[in-house]
Motif scaffolding. Structure first.
Motif, PDB file in Angstrom:
ATOM      1  N   LEU A  39       0.818  -1.211   0.000  1.00 22.85           N
ATOM      2  CA  LEU A  39       0.000   0.000   0.000  1.00 22.85           C
ATOM      3  C   LEU A  39       0.852   1.261   0.000  1.00 22.85           C
ATOM      4  O   LEU A  39       0.568   2.210  -0.721  1.00 22.85           O
ATOM      5  CB  LEU A  39      -0.919   0.033   1.229  1.00 22.85           C
ATOM      6  N   GLN A  40       1.888   1.279   0.816  1.00 26.09           N
ATOM      7  CA  GLN A  40       2.581   2.545   1.076  1.00 26.09           C
ATOM      8  C   GLN A  40       3.767   2.779   0.147  1.00 26.09           C
ATOM      9  O   GLN A  40       4.228   3.906   0.039  1.00 26.09           O
ATOM     10  CB  GLN A  40       3.065   2.580   2.532  1.00 26.09           C
ATOM     11  N   PHE A  44       1.818   3.718  -3.643  1.00 26.83           N
ATOM     12  CA  PHE A  44       1.813   5.039  -3.020  1.00 26.83           C
ATOM     13  C   PHE A  44       1.225   6.115  -3.935  1.00 26.83           C
ATOM     14  O   PHE A  44       0.369   6.897  -3.535  1.00 26.83           O
ATOM     15  CB  PHE A  44       3.223   5.431  -2.591  1.00 26.83           C
TER      16      PHE A  44
ATOM     17  N   ILE B 247      -3.678   4.872   4.630  1.00 27.20           N
ATOM     18  CA  ILE B 247      -2.439   4.108   4.799  1.00 27.20           C
ATOM     19  C   ILE B 247      -1.544   4.301   3.577  1.00 27.20           C
ATOM     20  O   ILE B 247      -0.376   4.685   3.692  1.00 27.20           O
ATOM     21  CB  ILE B 247      -2.748   2.614   5.007  1.00 27.20           C
ATOM     22  N   GLY B 248      -2.116   4.080   2.384  1.00 30.50           N
ATOM     23  CA  GLY B 248      -1.323   4.152   1.162  1.00 30.50           C
ATOM     24  C   GLY B 248      -0.717   5.524   0.939  1.00 30.50           C
ATOM     25  O   GLY B 248       0.437   5.650   0.543  1.00 30.50           O
ATOM     26  N   SER B 249      -1.501   6.581   1.242  1.00 31.56           N
ATOM     27  CA  SER B 249      -0.998   7.927   0.982  1.00 31.56           C
ATOM     28  C   SER B 249       0.063   8.338   1.996  1.00 31.56           C
ATOM     29  O   SER B 249       0.727   9.356   1.824  1.00 31.56           O
ATOM     30  CB  SER B 249      -2.156   8.936   0.968  1.00 31.56           C
ATOM     31  N   GLY B 250       0.212   7.546   3.054  1.00 32.17           N
ATOM     32  CA  GLY B 250       1.252   7.865   4.028  1.00 32.17           C
ATOM     33  C   GLY B 250       2.652   7.657   3.476  1.00 32.17           C
ATOM     34  O   GLY B 250       3.594   8.336   3.878  1.00 32.17           O
ATOM     35  N   GLY B 251       2.777   6.721   2.534  1.00 31.34           N
ATOM     36  CA  GLY B 251       4.084   6.472   1.937  1.00 31.34           C
ATOM     37  C   GLY B 251       5.074   5.914   2.947  1.00 31.34           C
ATOM     38  O   GLY B 251       4.683   5.341   3.970  1.00 31.34           O
ATOM     39  N   ILE B 252       6.337   6.111   2.667  1.00 29.42           N
ATOM     40  CA  ILE B 252       7.362   5.514   3.519  1.00 29.42           C
ATOM     41  C   ILE B 252       7.517   6.294   4.821  1.00 29.42           C
ATOM     42  O   ILE B 252       7.516   5.733   5.910  1.00 29.42           O
ATOM     43  CB  ILE B 252       8.709   5.458   2.772  1.00 29.42           C
ATOM     44  N   LYS B 255       3.003  11.592   6.341  1.00 23.72           N
ATOM     45  CA  LYS B 255       2.749  13.005   6.055  1.00 23.72           C
ATOM     46  C   LYS B 255       3.184  13.897   7.208  1.00 23.72           C
ATOM     47  O   LYS B 255       3.168  15.110   7.107  1.00 23.72           O
ATOM     48  CB  LYS B 255       1.253  13.224   5.790  1.00 23.72           C
ATOM     49  N   ALA B 281      -0.430   5.099  10.203  1.00 15.93           N
ATOM     50  CA  ALA B 281       0.186   4.807   8.908  1.00 15.93           C
ATOM     51  C   ALA B 281       0.181   6.025   8.004  1.00 15.93           C
ATOM     52  O   ALA B 281       1.078   6.198   7.182  1.00 15.93           O
ATOM     53  CB  ALA B 281      -0.535   3.652   8.225  1.00 15.93           C
ATOM     54  N   GLU B 282      -0.834   6.891   8.165  1.00 22.30           N
ATOM     55  CA  GLU B 282      -0.876   8.077   7.323  1.00 22.30           C
ATOM     56  C   GLU B 282       0.167   9.111   7.764  1.00 22.30           C
ATOM     57  O   GLU B 282       0.865   9.690   6.941  1.00 22.30           O
ATOM     58  CB  GLU B 282      -2.270   8.722   7.350  1.00 22.30           C
ATOM     59  N   GLY B 285       3.777   6.852   8.216  1.00 27.27           N
ATOM     60  CA  GLY B 285       4.207   6.062   7.078  1.00 27.27           C
ATOM     61  C   GLY B 285       4.573   4.623   7.410  1.00 27.27           C
ATOM     62  O   GLY B 285       4.270   4.098   8.490  1.00 27.27           O
ATOM     63  N   LEU B 286       5.248   4.003   6.457  1.00 29.97           N
ATOM     64  CA  LEU B 286       5.648   2.613   6.608  1.00 29.97           C
ATOM     65  C   LEU B 286       6.582   2.454   7.811  1.00 29.97           C
ATOM     66  O   LEU B 286       6.486   1.480   8.571  1.00 29.97           O
ATOM     67  CB  LEU B 286       6.345   2.141   5.327  1.00 29.97           C
ATOM     68  N   ALA B 289       4.616   2.306  10.947  1.00 31.54           N
ATOM     69  CA  ALA B 289       3.868   1.064  11.060  1.00 31.54           C
ATOM     70  C   ALA B 289       4.795  -0.085  11.463  1.00 31.54           C
ATOM     71  O   ALA B 289       4.442  -0.914  12.317  1.00 31.54           O
ATOM     72  CB  ALA B 289       3.176   0.745   9.736  1.00 31.54           C
ATOM     73  N   LEU B 290       5.990  -0.132  10.854  1.00 30.58           N
ATOM     74  CA  LEU B 290       6.919  -1.209  11.177  1.00 30.58           C
ATOM     75  C   LEU B 290       7.409  -1.096  12.622  1.00 30.58           C
ATOM     76  O   LEU B 290       7.594  -2.107  13.313  1.00 30.58           O
ATOM     77  CB  LEU B 290       8.101  -1.201  10.196  1.00 30.58           C
ATOM     78  N   LEU B 293       4.850  -2.673  14.668  1.00 25.96           N
ATOM     79  CA  LEU B 293       4.927  -4.133  14.564  1.00 25.96           C
ATOM     80  C   LEU B 293       6.060  -4.669  15.439  1.00 25.96           C
ATOM     81  O   LEU B 293       5.905  -5.689  16.121  1.00 25.96           O
ATOM     82  CB  LEU B 293       5.153  -4.565  13.106  1.00 25.96           C
TER      83      LEU B 293
END
Lengths: 630, 380
Positions: A39-40, A44, B247-252, B255, B281-282, B285-286, B289-290, B293
């Protein structure tokens, strides 16, 4: 089945289970991590765009429409701000109940309801549609106090188009109206679609239509951040709207009004042109209509009244109706004779009062004829026989080729929409016009009728006026125009609509002079003499009478009263004779002889234009006017 | 000992003694994350969530202070109480949002199914401990029945999310107690094949006239919406679509804190509760999120370590099950928010807003600490 007896074995079995559980958890978390990566990182761009689309909305800023003023700055079209009550049908709890409940708070009459219903049909979906215009401050206050009762109903401040002179020059100015489905399709086809986001109105006729691009202006855009509820929370950037350009016309509204008044309640048209530029000084079509009726959406009743009237007020007779020119054709015929060398100015004929052709006798109006007739006399007394013979000598192609140079039978290119071509008859035209072979054949007798401006001949008043202008401008034909300047409202820069010469007709000055001398004499001793009696200037002119018969003018004949069977009255003129400042054509439908109703109108118009003299009543009909021919 | 009862150092020692430093550190990291996210997603709820945290830590301390055997001895009464309350809910419960989950006991409203999340593994761990050394198929059947009663009652409410969690909690105990792989593997295979076929034939199964045996309409919709959220972008699919966009728009790298447009412009639903992971996640980012985890993995690692070293069968089973419950919460929540699992009402453990879940989860931490301490006590 499974039993743990030794604690050691049991503990080791348990630890295996823990490792299995831990491994399961780890695998699941790696799955999550892979999903996040997908997703990210991989997706993206896609989700970034989706998020931006979510949050950013482009709101159009509608530009103010340009104004229209005449050559002296008299305002013909402008905008004013007013409140409207608007309903967004999709957001109401039942449209009918809403309107009924509203009518308890504000006056909403049957006319408002009818108009609303009509607009509703035409409007884009999910648009707010006005139910009441021009709310007073008190009405606005009354509604605001009870607004909570009416979801989907709102008061909006809007700019309205206003035509302060009402019916005057309405055929020139035209009108705007709400954008309907057809306009939408047209806009969507063009490159300008983005420019109409947010626009509710568009030019429907007249200058409002032909100069739509200039008048509309450029739509601005505001980029705003919106929340999930669609409410703007922050302005990100904005491009201001550019107000539409103003139009400054060649029209002189004083002259226009005098011309309109001169018609009284007669039907007809007048076009006055400045010969040296092609600028239109006045363009009248009567009866006329009030363009303000159209702005908010015309009511069915008003529309019926205008559309069903036998007088056809919406018809722009000056540019759309073509009439046989009658004897106003003769000066051009005379010039054709001289230019082609078929006649000299001094050459005479003996007029017995008729002309025999192919076993048919074409009659002159004067019983016994005009005697010895040269070119000068033929125009002054409007001698038919002279032109019967001339037409025969020139031949139909000779006539058509010569007249085409004056722009007869073709659109002049005036900057107004809806110009008619008229008919310059010729064998080629007839072939195109009719389908059956026996109808397509050209008869020699038809040429003879064309010679005196009858038969298939049909020209608009605009074409005739422009032909006169070309005649007195030594054969220089201009594209007539109504707009003189397009004024950029931001910079004040005036872009001039240059006089646009269409062609130069090869004419000998002495030939033109001979014809013009005769035309001046018309108003001294000929058919126009009574109308111009006592004029302190010299004026050239020619009367004409267009026969009304069923062949072409059927719409005026069928089942109409006797009055509608009267001939149409023509008058063409220019003044002053030696250095013309104005060339015009007047047509009065069913006005009888040219000298009878058209010439007196021309007199009033020229009097004002040259002398500033204002008449205090419509031009009189000269009941005693005697016409030899026309 | 008694003469120094009021010595401050002693008091501090008494306070600290039940606490496992590693678990406390992990909990502090999670609470810190929760604090940061809550200040962005819903600052107005920050104060009340801090109160929840304080109460939850208190509960954790109490549980940690109790010897683990004492905890296990509470299993039967808690289980019976839970079942009685669930029956009470079924008979007299309050209906809220279409489900009958709450029981008004005069002072406050309670959700007995929440109690079951801890009482269930406790009960089964106690049960297996009682039968230690003679655990055979009868015991597993018994355990299955003990598990089925409350789960059945919760499914009836209906509350699919909680019943799954309770069932999972019970299952983990049974699993750690040594249920044969010969039984587990076929069930897992059937489950995977079943889910796989639902995904494959989702379109046909989601036709409005198809009824799913044993599932309520809204549960069917949740699964169907998961299979194809675009079917209903403004209704049931809205949550999933907007959270995957977030989530997706958060990128690595995200924001940035407080700069999540999906969060702050209200596109994200339930952003302080079940969907708070999307906020994370937004905005972070990734990477963010990691990091989360990893913190969770550390928690599981500590939990499994404690379980593996636990002195008795009951404590082992309890610690292992509690750890797996934490995992289940985290996986189901993040899986649903990122669109790989259906939307079931499961909070992100230790981070989502809400007092009840937090207390339950911290009770779980307390149990782990208690088990850890009993091992130390045993050694001594």
């Amino acid at each position: 089945m499974i039993a743990f007896h030794a604690p050691e074995q049991e503990t080791s079995r348990f630890r295996h289970r823990v490792v299995a559980g831990g491994a399961f958890a780890l695998v699941c978390f790696m799955l999550l991590a892979a999903r996040f990566y997908y997703l990210q990182v991989r997706q993206f761009e896609y989700y970034h765009t989706r998020a931006e689309d979510n949050r950013i909305a482009l709101l159009p800023i509608v530009p103010n429409r340009g104004m229209i003023v005449d050559r002296n700055g008299v305002v013909l079209a402008r905008n004013y701000a007013a409140y409207t009550l608007e309903i967004t049908p999709a957001r109401t709890n039942g449209l009918e109940q809403t309107i009924d409940a509203l009518s308890e708070v504000l006056t909403i009459d049957a006319r408002d309801r009818r108009r609303f219903r009509k607009l509703l049909e035409e409007s884009r979906s999910f648009e707010s549609v006005p139910i009441r215009n021009r709310l007073s401050d008190e009405e606005v206050a009354r509604f605001i106090a009870q607004r909570y009762r009416f979801p989907g109903v709102d008061v909006q401040a809007r700019l309205f188009r206003d035509y302060p002179l009402g019916a005057s020059a309405s055929h020139v100015v035209g009108y705007i109206g709400r954008i309907n489905q057809r306009d939408l399709e047209r806009i969507d086809e063009g490159e300008d679609a983005a420019n109409y986001r947010g626009s509710d109105y568009i030019g429907k006729s007249g200058l409002e239509l032909s100069y739509e691009t200039e008048l509309h202006g450029k739509t601005g855009f505001e980029q705003v951040e919106v929340n999930a509820g669609g409410r703007a929370v922050r302005r990100l950037s904005s491009t201001p709207a550019v107000t539409g350009s103003d139009l400054e016309l060649t029209l002189d509204m004083e002259l226009q009004k005098i011309a309109e008044t001169a018609f009284g309640n007669r039907r007809g048209a007048l076009v006055a042109i400045e010969p040296t530029t092609g600028g239109v000084l006045a363009l009248v079509s009567t009866p006329t209509f009030d363009p303000n009726l159209f702005v908010d959406g015309i009511s069915t009743q008003d529309w019926k009244e205008l559309n069903d009237s036998p007088d056809h007020p919406l018809l722009n007779r000056a540019i759309y109706s073509a009439y046989p020119p009658g004897s106003t054709f003769k000066p051009f015929m005379g010039l054709a004779g001289l230019t082609t060398g078929k006649r000299t100015a001094a050459q005479t004929i003996a007029d017995p009062g008729y002309f025999n052709f192919a076993g048919h006798r074409f009659m002159d109006d004067k019983v016994g004829g005009h005697g010895v007739v040269d070119l000068h006399k033929s125009i002054v007394v409007s001698c038919n026989t002279y032109y019967y013979q001339l037409a025969n000598d020139l031949g139909i192609d000779g006539i058509a080729n010569f007249m085409a140079q004056f722009g007869l039978g073709a659109r002049t290119g005036l900057d107004l929409p809806g110009e008619a071509e008229g008919v310059l008859p010729s064998p080629a035209w007839k072939k195109k016009r009719f389908r059956r072979p026996e109808q397509q054949r050209w008869f020699g007798g038809e040429t003879i009728s064309v010679g005196i401006g009858q038969g298939y001949n049909a020209y608009t008043p605009l074409q005739m006026a422009n032909a006169v202008a070309a005649l007195v401008n030594d054969g220089k034909v201009f594209r007539p125009h109504v707009v003189r300047y397009v004024v950029d409202t931001r910079t004040g820069n005036k872009r001039m609509i240059e006089p646009e010469p269409v062609r130069q007709i090869a004419l000998k000055p002495e030939h033109v002079a001979a014809v013009r001398r005769a035309m001046v004499e018309v108003n001294k001793s000929g058919t126009g003499a009574r109308a111009f009696a006592g004029a302190p200037y010299e004026v050239g002119g020619k009367t004409g009478t267009a026969q009304v018969y069923s062949l072409k003018g059927s719409r005026y004949v069928e089942g109409q009263v006797r009055e509608r069977l009267r001939d149409h009255s023509w008058f063409i003129a220019y003044a002053p004779a030696d250095n013309p400042k104005i060339a015009l054509a007047v047509l009065v439908e069913n006005g009888g002889f040219g000298s009878q109703s058209a010439a007196p109108i021309a007199r009033q118009v020229i009097d004002y234009h040259l002398l500033g003299k204002r008449p205090n009543q419509p031009a009189p009909e000269d009941a005693d006017a005697v016409e030899s021919s026309d | 000992m008694s003469e120094n009862r009021f010595h401050p150092l002693r008091l501090l020692q008494a306070l600290v003694r039940p606490i496992d430093p590693a678990l406390l550190l992990i909990l502090a990291l999670l609470f810190g994350y929760a604090f940061i996210l809550m200040s962005s997603a819903s600052p107005e709820r920050l104060d009340s969530q801090l109160t929840h945290m304080a109460v939850a830590v208190g509960v954790m301390w109490c549980a940690a202070s109790l010897p683990s055997q004492r905890l296990l001895s509470l299993a039967l009464p808690l289980y019976v109480l839970g079942v009685v309350l669930l029956v009470g809910v079924a008979l007299f419960g309050e209906v809220s949002k279409g489900a009958q989950r709450w029981l008004d006991i005069g002072v406050t409203r309670i959700q007995p199914s929440e109690l079951m999340k801890i009482a269930m593994p406790l009960m089964l761990a106690w049960f297996f401990q009682q039968r230690e050394g003679r655990i055979g198929w009868r015991e597993f059947v018994m355990a299955g029945i003990l598990l089925a009663i409350p789960v059945g009652l919760i499914v009836k409410q209906p509350d699919l999310g909680t019943s799954l969690l309770v069932a999972a909690a019970g299952f983990y105990v049974i699993f750690f107690a040594g249920l044969s792989w010969k039984l587990i593997v076929p069930v897992a295979v059937v489950g995977i094949v079943g889910i796989g076929s639902i995904v494959a034939f989702g379109d046909a199964l989601c036709q409005p006239d198809v009824e799913w045996v044993g599932m309520r309409d809204y549960q069917k919709h949740r699964v169907c919406t998961l299979l194809d959220p675009t079917q209903d972008p403004l209704g049931k699919g809205f949550h999933i679509i907007q959270s995957t966009i977030a989530i997706g728009s958060g990128g690595i790298a995200g924001k940035g804190w407080m700069d999540g447009t999906q969060t702050h412009l209200s596109f994200l639903p339930e952003r302080h509760t079940d969907f708070i992971f999307a906020v994370l996640a937004e905005e972070f980012g990734l990477i963010g999120a990691l990091v989360l985890l990893l913190i969770y993995l550390a928690l599981f690692a500590r939990g499994f370590t404690i379980a593996a070293r636990a002195p008795t069968l009951g404590t082992r089973l309890l610690a292992g099950a509690v750890t797996m419950i934490f995992f289940t919460y985290a996986f189901v929540n993040m899986g649903m928010v990122s669109g790989i699992l259906p939307v079931v009402g499961v909070p992100l453990p230790f981070i989502s807003y809400g007092g009840t879940a937090l207390v339950t989860l911290c009770l779980g931490i307390g149990i782990l600490m208690s088990v850890q301490r009993s091992r130390l006590a045993n050694k001594n």
